[in-house]
Design a protein around this motif. Structure first.
Motif, PDB file in Angstrom:
ATOM      1  N   ILE A   3       0.865  -1.186   0.000  1.00  0.00           N
ATOM      2  CA  ILE A   3       0.000   0.000   0.000  1.00  0.00           C
ATOM      3  C   ILE A   3       0.897   1.229   0.000  1.00  0.00           C
ATOM      4  CG2 ILE A   3      -1.762   1.342   1.208  1.00  0.00           C
ATOM      5  CD1 ILE A   3      -2.734  -1.241   2.514  1.00  0.00           C
ATOM      6  N   GLN A   4       0.744   2.064  -1.016  1.00  0.00           N
ATOM      7  CA  GLN A   4       1.428   3.351  -1.074  1.00  0.00           C
ATOM      8  C   GLN A   4       0.553   4.365  -0.343  1.00  0.00           C
ATOM      9  OE1 GLN A   4       4.456   4.094  -2.258  1.00  0.00           O
ATOM     10  NE2 GLN A   4       4.203   6.218  -1.663  1.00  0.00           N
ATOM     11  N   ILE A   5       1.095   5.016   0.678  1.00  0.00           N
ATOM     12  CA  ILE A   5       0.331   5.953   1.503  1.00  0.00           C
ATOM     13  C   ILE A   5       0.787   7.368   1.178  1.00  0.00           C
ATOM     14  CG2 ILE A   5      -0.244   6.626   3.866  1.00  0.00           C
ATOM     15  CD1 ILE A   5       0.413   3.713   4.680  1.00  0.00           C
ATOM     16  N   THR A   6      -0.156   8.242   0.831  1.00  0.00           N
ATOM     17  CA  THR A   6       0.199   9.622   0.525  1.00  0.00           C
ATOM     18  C   THR A   6       0.639  10.341   1.803  1.00  0.00           C
ATOM     19  OG1 THR A   6      -2.038  10.486   0.864  1.00  0.00           O
ATOM     20  CG2 THR A   6      -1.477   9.701  -1.376  1.00  0.00           C
ATOM     21  N   ASP A   7       1.288  11.476   1.641  1.00  0.00           N
ATOM     22  CA  ASP A   7       1.802  12.225   2.788  1.00  0.00           C
ATOM     23  C   ASP A   7       0.688  12.655   3.741  1.00  0.00           C
ATOM     24  OD1 ASP A   7       4.378  11.953   1.835  1.00  0.00           O
ATOM     25  OD2 ASP A   7       4.448  13.941   0.919  1.00  0.00           O
ATOM     26  N   LEU A   8      -0.428  13.163   3.195  1.00  0.00           N
ATOM     27  CA  LEU A   8      -1.536  13.599   4.046  1.00  0.00           C
ATOM     28  C   LEU A   8      -2.153  12.409   4.781  1.00  0.00           C
ATOM     29  CD1 LEU A   8      -3.368  15.802   5.157  1.00  0.00           C
ATOM     30  CD2 LEU A   8      -4.761  15.597   3.073  1.00  0.00           C
ATOM     31  N   MET A  75      -1.866  -1.190  -3.908  1.00  0.00           N
ATOM     32  CA  MET A  75      -2.946  -0.256  -3.598  1.00  0.00           C
ATOM     33  C   MET A  75      -2.373   1.087  -3.173  1.00  0.00           C
ATOM     34  SD  MET A  75      -5.281  -2.955  -1.449  1.00  0.00           S
ATOM     35  CE  MET A  75      -3.852  -3.643  -0.638  1.00  0.00           C
ATOM     36  N   LYS A  76      -3.256   2.064  -3.109  1.00  0.00           N
ATOM     37  CA  LYS A  76      -2.883   3.410  -2.680  1.00  0.00           C
ATOM     38  C   LYS A  76      -3.907   3.882  -1.659  1.00  0.00           C
ATOM     39  CE  LYS A  76      -2.380   8.110  -4.445  1.00  0.00           C
ATOM     40  NZ  LYS A  76      -2.505   8.946  -5.652  1.00  0.00           N
ATOM     41  N   LEU A  77      -3.423   4.447  -0.542  1.00  0.00           N
ATOM     42  CA  LEU A  77      -4.287   5.008   0.487  1.00  0.00           C
ATOM     43  C   LEU A  77      -4.109   6.516   0.470  1.00  0.00           C
ATOM     44  CD1 LEU A  77      -6.250   4.160   2.806  1.00  0.00           C
ATOM     45  CD2 LEU A  77      -4.303   4.435   4.339  1.00  0.00           C
ATOM     46  N   ASP A  78      -5.207   7.227   0.270  1.00  0.00           N
ATOM     47  CA  ASP A  78      -5.169   8.676   0.148  1.00  0.00           C
ATOM     48  C   ASP A  78      -6.304   9.268   0.972  1.00  0.00           C
ATOM     49  OD1 ASP A  78      -4.379  11.179  -0.700  1.00  0.00           O
ATOM     50  OD2 ASP A  78      -5.035  10.921  -2.776  1.00  0.00           O
ATOM     51  N   THR A  79      -6.267  10.564   1.157  1.00  0.00           N
ATOM     52  CA  THR A  79      -7.333  11.282   1.840  1.00  0.00           C
ATOM     53  C   THR A  79      -7.386  12.688   1.269  1.00  0.00           C
ATOM     54  OG1 THR A  79      -8.286  11.801   4.007  1.00  0.00           O
ATOM     55  CG2 THR A  79      -5.921  12.124   3.761  1.00  0.00           C
ATOM     56  N   GLU A  80      -8.418  13.410   1.629  1.00  0.00           N
ATOM     57  CA  GLU A  80      -8.550  14.804   1.209  1.00  0.00           C
ATOM     58  C   GLU A  80      -8.494  15.688   2.441  1.00  0.00           C
ATOM     59  OE1 GLU A  80     -11.889  15.523  -1.366  1.00  0.00           O
ATOM     60  OE2 GLU A  80     -11.638  13.570  -2.312  1.00  0.00           O
ATOM     61  N   GLU A  81      -8.059  16.901   2.251  1.00  0.00           N
ATOM     62  CA  GLU A  81      -7.867  17.854   3.341  1.00  0.00           C
ATOM     63  C   GLU A  81      -9.102  18.005   4.228  1.00  0.00           C
ATOM     64  OE1 GLU A  81      -5.483  20.186   5.591  1.00  0.00           O
ATOM     65  OE2 GLU A  81      -4.807  19.438   3.656  1.00  0.00           O
ATOM     66  N   ASN A  82     -10.274  18.139   3.638  1.00  0.00           N
ATOM     67  CA  ASN A  82     -11.493  18.420   4.400  1.00  0.00           C
ATOM     68  C   ASN A  82     -12.462  17.237   4.446  1.00  0.00           C
ATOM     69  OD1 ASN A  82     -10.753  21.145   4.997  1.00  0.00           O
ATOM     70  ND2 ASN A  82     -11.201  21.629   2.867  1.00  0.00           N
ATOM     71  N   TYR A  83     -11.938  16.027   4.321  1.00  0.00           N
ATOM     72  CA  TYR A  83     -12.791  14.838   4.351  1.00  0.00           C
ATOM     73  C   TYR A  83     -12.251  13.890   5.418  1.00  0.00           C
ATOM     74  CZ  TYR A  83     -15.905  11.268   2.437  1.00  0.00           C
ATOM     75  OH  TYR A  83     -16.896  10.331   2.275  1.00  0.00           O
ATOM     76  N   PRO A  84     -13.104  13.392   6.304  1.00  0.00           N
ATOM     77  CA  PRO A  84     -12.609  12.639   7.467  1.00  0.00           C
ATOM     78  C   PRO A  84     -12.157  11.203   7.197  1.00  0.00           C
ATOM     79  CG  PRO A  84     -14.986  12.716   7.501  1.00  0.00           C
ATOM     80  CD  PRO A  84     -14.552  13.574   6.353  1.00  0.00           C
ATOM     81  N   SER A  85     -12.436  10.654   6.026  1.00  0.00           N
ATOM     82  CA  SER A  85     -12.065   9.265   5.791  1.00  0.00           C
ATOM     83  C   SER A  85     -11.019   9.165   4.690  1.00  0.00           C
ATOM     84  CB  SER A  85     -13.306   8.431   5.461  1.00  0.00           C
ATOM     85  OG  SER A  85     -13.899   8.883   4.275  1.00  0.00           O
ATOM     86  N   PHE A  86     -10.643   7.941   4.361  1.00  0.00           N
ATOM     87  CA  PHE A  86      -9.590   7.655   3.394  1.00  0.00           C
ATOM     88  C   PHE A  86     -10.188   6.978   2.159  1.00  0.00           C
ATOM     89  CE2 PHE A  86      -7.747   7.709   7.576  1.00  0.00           C
ATOM     90  CZ  PHE A  86      -6.537   8.361   7.416  1.00  0.00           C
ATOM     91  N   THR A  87      -9.417   6.998   1.077  1.00  0.00           N
ATOM     92  CA  THR A  87      -9.774   6.278  -0.141  1.00  0.00           C
ATOM     93  C   THR A  87      -8.703   5.230  -0.392  1.00  0.00           C
ATOM     94  OG1 THR A  87     -10.875   8.189  -1.112  1.00  0.00           O
ATOM     95  CG2 THR A  87     -10.175   6.468  -2.623  1.00  0.00           C
ATOM     96  N   LEU A  88      -9.136   3.976  -0.564  1.00  0.00           N
ATOM     97  CA  LEU A  88      -8.219   2.887  -0.905  1.00  0.00           C
ATOM     98  C   LEU A  88      -8.492   2.511  -2.354  1.00  0.00           C
ATOM     99  CD1 LEU A  88      -6.018   0.968   0.198  1.00  0.00           C
ATOM    100  CD2 LEU A  88      -7.855  -0.655   0.703  1.00  0.00           C
TER     101      LEU A  88
END
Length: 120
Positions: A3-8, A75-88
């Motif tokens: 899983i590649q995890i983004t910095d945020l 896989m990649k795990l990401d999130t958005e600045e103003n969103y409380p959950s993650f996207t896989l």
């Protein structure tokens, strides 16, 4: 499996540990979530005996071997600045755009801080 995890996402995951020891476990939760279930990131005290390690660029994650069928090799795990959950996601597409973190570590006297993963 990787899983590649983004910095945020890495910053949020680190924050969710609350400076306490714990391990992340990718878990497909069907308990009280309807028939389809949801992907959730559990924070556990220790990986289970049969859990397998998933390599990441942050810390190793774990998964029950029976649940690997629901995941992809890369896989990649990401999130958005103003969103409380993650996207896989993977090259095949989005596996889940609402992955929440649920802390199941034991606290004082065997209590758990685990909220219902299906609650928003």
């Amino acid at each position: 499996m990787h899983i590649q995890i983004t910095d945020l996402a890495a910053a949020r995951l680190t924050e969710s540990l609350n400076d306490q020891p714990g391990y992340f476990k990718v878990f497909y939760d069907t308990e009280g979530c309807g028939c389809n279930g949801i992907l959730v990131l559990l924070i556990v005290d220790e990986p289970a005996a049969l859990d397998e390690q998933i390599e990441t660029n942050l810390v190793p994650f774990y998964v029950d071997p029976k649940q690997q069928l629901n995941l992809e090799q890369h896989m990649k795990l990401d999130t958005e600045e103003n969103y409380p959950s993650f996207t896989l996601s993977s090259d095949s597409g989005v596996l889940s755009s609402n992955v929440r973190v649920r802390d199941t570590r034991t606290v004082n006297a065997g209590q758990s801080t685990a909220p219902d993963a299906c609650m928003l």
